[in-house]
Motif scaffolding. Sequence first.
Motif, short mmCIF file in Angstrom:
data_model
loop_
_atom_site.label_atom_id
_atom_site.label_comp_id
_atom_site.label_asym_id
_atom_site.label_seq_id
_atom_site.Cartn_x
_atom_site.Cartn_y
_atom_site.Cartn_z
N MET A 1 0.84 -1.21 0.00
CA MET A 1 0.00 0.00 0.00
C MET A 1 0.87 1.26 0.00
O MET A 1 0.59 2.22 -0.72
CB MET A 1 -0.92 0.01 1.22
CG MET A 1 -1.98 -1.06 1.23
SD MET A 1 -2.98 -0.96 2.75
CE MET A 1 -3.87 -2.51 2.68
N LEU A 2 1.91 1.25 0.81
CA LEU A 2 2.81 2.40 0.86
C LEU A 2 3.54 2.59 -0.45
O LEU A 2 3.79 3.71 -0.90
CB LEU A 2 3.82 2.23 2.01
CG LEU A 2 3.23 2.29 3.42
CD1 LEU A 2 4.28 1.91 4.44
CD2 LEU A 2 2.68 3.69 3.72
N ARG A 3 3.89 1.48 -1.10
CA ARG A 3 4.54 1.57 -2.41
C ARG A 3 3.58 2.15 -3.44
O ARG A 3 3.96 3.00 -4.25
CB ARG A 3 4.99 0.18 -2.85
CG ARG A 3 5.72 0.16 -4.20
CD ARG A 3 5.90 -1.25 -4.69
NE ARG A 3 4.58 -1.88 -4.86
CZ ARG A 3 4.34 -3.17 -4.65
NH1 ARG A 3 5.31 -4.00 -4.26
NH2 ARG A 3 3.13 -3.67 -4.84
N GLU B 1 1.27 4.22 -2.87
CA GLU B 1 1.14 5.65 -2.56
C GLU B 1 2.37 6.44 -3.00
O GLU B 1 2.36 7.67 -2.98
CB GLU B 1 0.94 5.86 -1.06
CG GLU B 1 -0.42 5.44 -0.54
CD GLU B 1 -0.60 5.81 0.93
OE1 GLU B 1 -0.08 6.86 1.34
OE2 GLU B 1 -1.24 5.05 1.66
N GLY B 2 3.43 5.74 -3.35
CA GLY B 2 4.67 6.42 -3.73
C GLY B 2 5.53 6.83 -2.57
O GLY B 2 6.46 7.63 -2.73
N LEU B 3 5.27 6.26 -1.38
CA LEU B 3 6.04 6.63 -0.19
C LEU B 3 7.29 5.77 0.00
O LEU B 3 8.25 6.21 0.64
CB LEU B 3 5.17 6.54 1.06
CG LEU B 3 4.22 7.71 1.32
CD1 LEU B 3 3.39 7.43 2.56
CD2 LEU B 3 4.98 9.00 1.48
N VAL B 4 7.26 4.54 -0.51
CA VAL B 4 8.41 3.65 -0.33
C VAL B 4 8.73 2.94 -1.64
O VAL B 4 7.90 2.87 -2.55
CB VAL B 4 8.16 2.59 0.77
CG1 VAL B 4 7.80 3.23 2.09
CG2 VAL B 4 7.08 1.59 0.34
N LYS B 5 9.94 2.42 -1.70
CA LYS B 5 10.31 1.52 -2.79
C LYS B 5 10.97 0.30 -2.17
O LYS B 5 11.66 0.39 -1.15
CB LYS B 5 11.27 2.20 -3.77
CG LYS B 5 12.64 2.55 -3.19
CD LYS B 5 13.54 3.15 -4.26
CE LYS B 5 14.91 3.53 -3.67
NZ LYS B 5 15.78 4.13 -4.71
N ARG B 6 10.75 -0.85 -2.78
CA ARG B 6 11.31 -2.10 -2.28
C ARG B 6 12.40 -2.55 -3.24
O ARG B 6 12.19 -2.70 -4.44
CB ARG B 6 10.23 -3.16 -2.14
CG ARG B 6 9.04 -2.69 -1.30
CD ARG B 6 8.20 -3.84 -0.81
NE ARG B 6 8.93 -4.60 0.19
CZ ARG B 6 8.46 -5.71 0.79
NH1 ARG B 6 7.27 -6.16 0.44
NH2 ARG B 6 9.16 -6.35 1.70
N VAL B 7 13.60 -2.75 -2.71
CA VAL B 7 14.75 -3.15 -3.51
C VAL B 7 15.06 -4.60 -3.19
O VAL B 7 15.36 -4.94 -2.04
CB VAL B 7 15.98 -2.26 -3.21
CG1 VAL B 7 17.16 -2.70 -4.06
CG2 VAL B 7 15.63 -0.79 -3.47
N GLY C 1 16.53 -7.89 -2.27
CA GLY C 1 17.78 -8.26 -1.63
C GLY C 1 18.38 -7.18 -0.76
O GLY C 1 19.40 -7.40 -0.10
N THR C 2 17.77 -5.97 -0.74
CA THR C 2 18.32 -4.85 0.04
C THR C 2 17.37 -4.40 1.13
O THR C 2 17.77 -4.23 2.28
CB THR C 2 18.66 -3.66 -0.88
OG1 THR C 2 19.56 -4.10 -1.90
CG2 THR C 2 19.29 -2.53 -0.08
N GLY C 3 16.11 -4.20 0.80
CA GLY C 3 15.15 -3.77 1.80
C GLY C 3 14.16 -2.77 1.25
O GLY C 3 14.02 -2.60 0.04
N THR C 4 13.48 -2.09 2.15
CA THR C 4 12.46 -1.11 1.79
C THR C 4 12.91 0.26 2.25
O THR C 4 13.37 0.42 3.38
CB THR C 4 11.10 -1.47 2.44
OG1 THR C 4 10.75 -2.80 2.06
CG2 THR C 4 10.01 -0.52 1.99
#
Length: 268
Positions: free
Chosen positions: A61-63, A65-71, A73-76
């Motif tokens: 949901m946050l993604r 909304e444009g608030l987070v990105k998930r990479v 093998g690295t994280g959010t």
Amino acid sequence: MTEARMHPRTVRRSSAARRVRDLLRVAIVHEEFPAGALPGETELMLSFSASRQVVRDALAMLRDEGLVKRVQGTGTFSVASKVRHSFTHLHGPEPEHERVSHRILSASRELAAPRVAERLGIERGGQVGVVEYLTVLGDEPYYCATAYVPTELLAVVERARAVDEWYALYEMAGFEFGVADQAVEAILADELVADLLDVAPGAPLMLFERLLRDSYGRPLEYAISRVRGDRLTLMAQLPRHGMLRAFGRVGPAHRTAPVSVDPVVGEV
């Protein structure tokens, strides 16, 4: 399928995900995660006593909304920095790490529309200065506005490029502020505004209608601004004076009586 027709287990998971989303969103806005990196899924599961799927739903949901990105093998990571705007006094945006600048898009003299004339105390059919401008944080558009001013102030407003805070224009010209009337509402971006603010048409915006007066009560500016909803959080502290007056209690020394709760029905 509407939520009313969902399986109860799906409804519970959806509700839990929204609660986790809301709390994570607030933490992101208040920059509680160092370097913008959110805790891992396992840590979030423990923090919120939630299942892995609930946490993943909240992050999705946050993604969206444009608030987070998930990479992978690295994280959010949080990707949208918000301006926390305190609604306690008149001021412009005060970001910690970004420069504020103003770009004048147009400036002209026009016949004052009825509402503009009424707000600025101008006779019907009189002229008014109209300035369209864009405020930028760093290199990213933040809000666009139309400012209506008495014609004698048009030259003052056109000097906006020289300041990083809009209201400093009037102080530099020797005016002392009295009060500003503000109205705020939620709107959606039309195609023209979306292009100016670099958002998609239909993106959420905040609309500010402002009437600015000097210390003598004379109108200095009537303005309508459209602010990106993904960049602004309004902060305010609101005392409940009406309740204090109703009970004849004024000041922190007076405390209200304890509220009793029925142990059976759980209602006040």
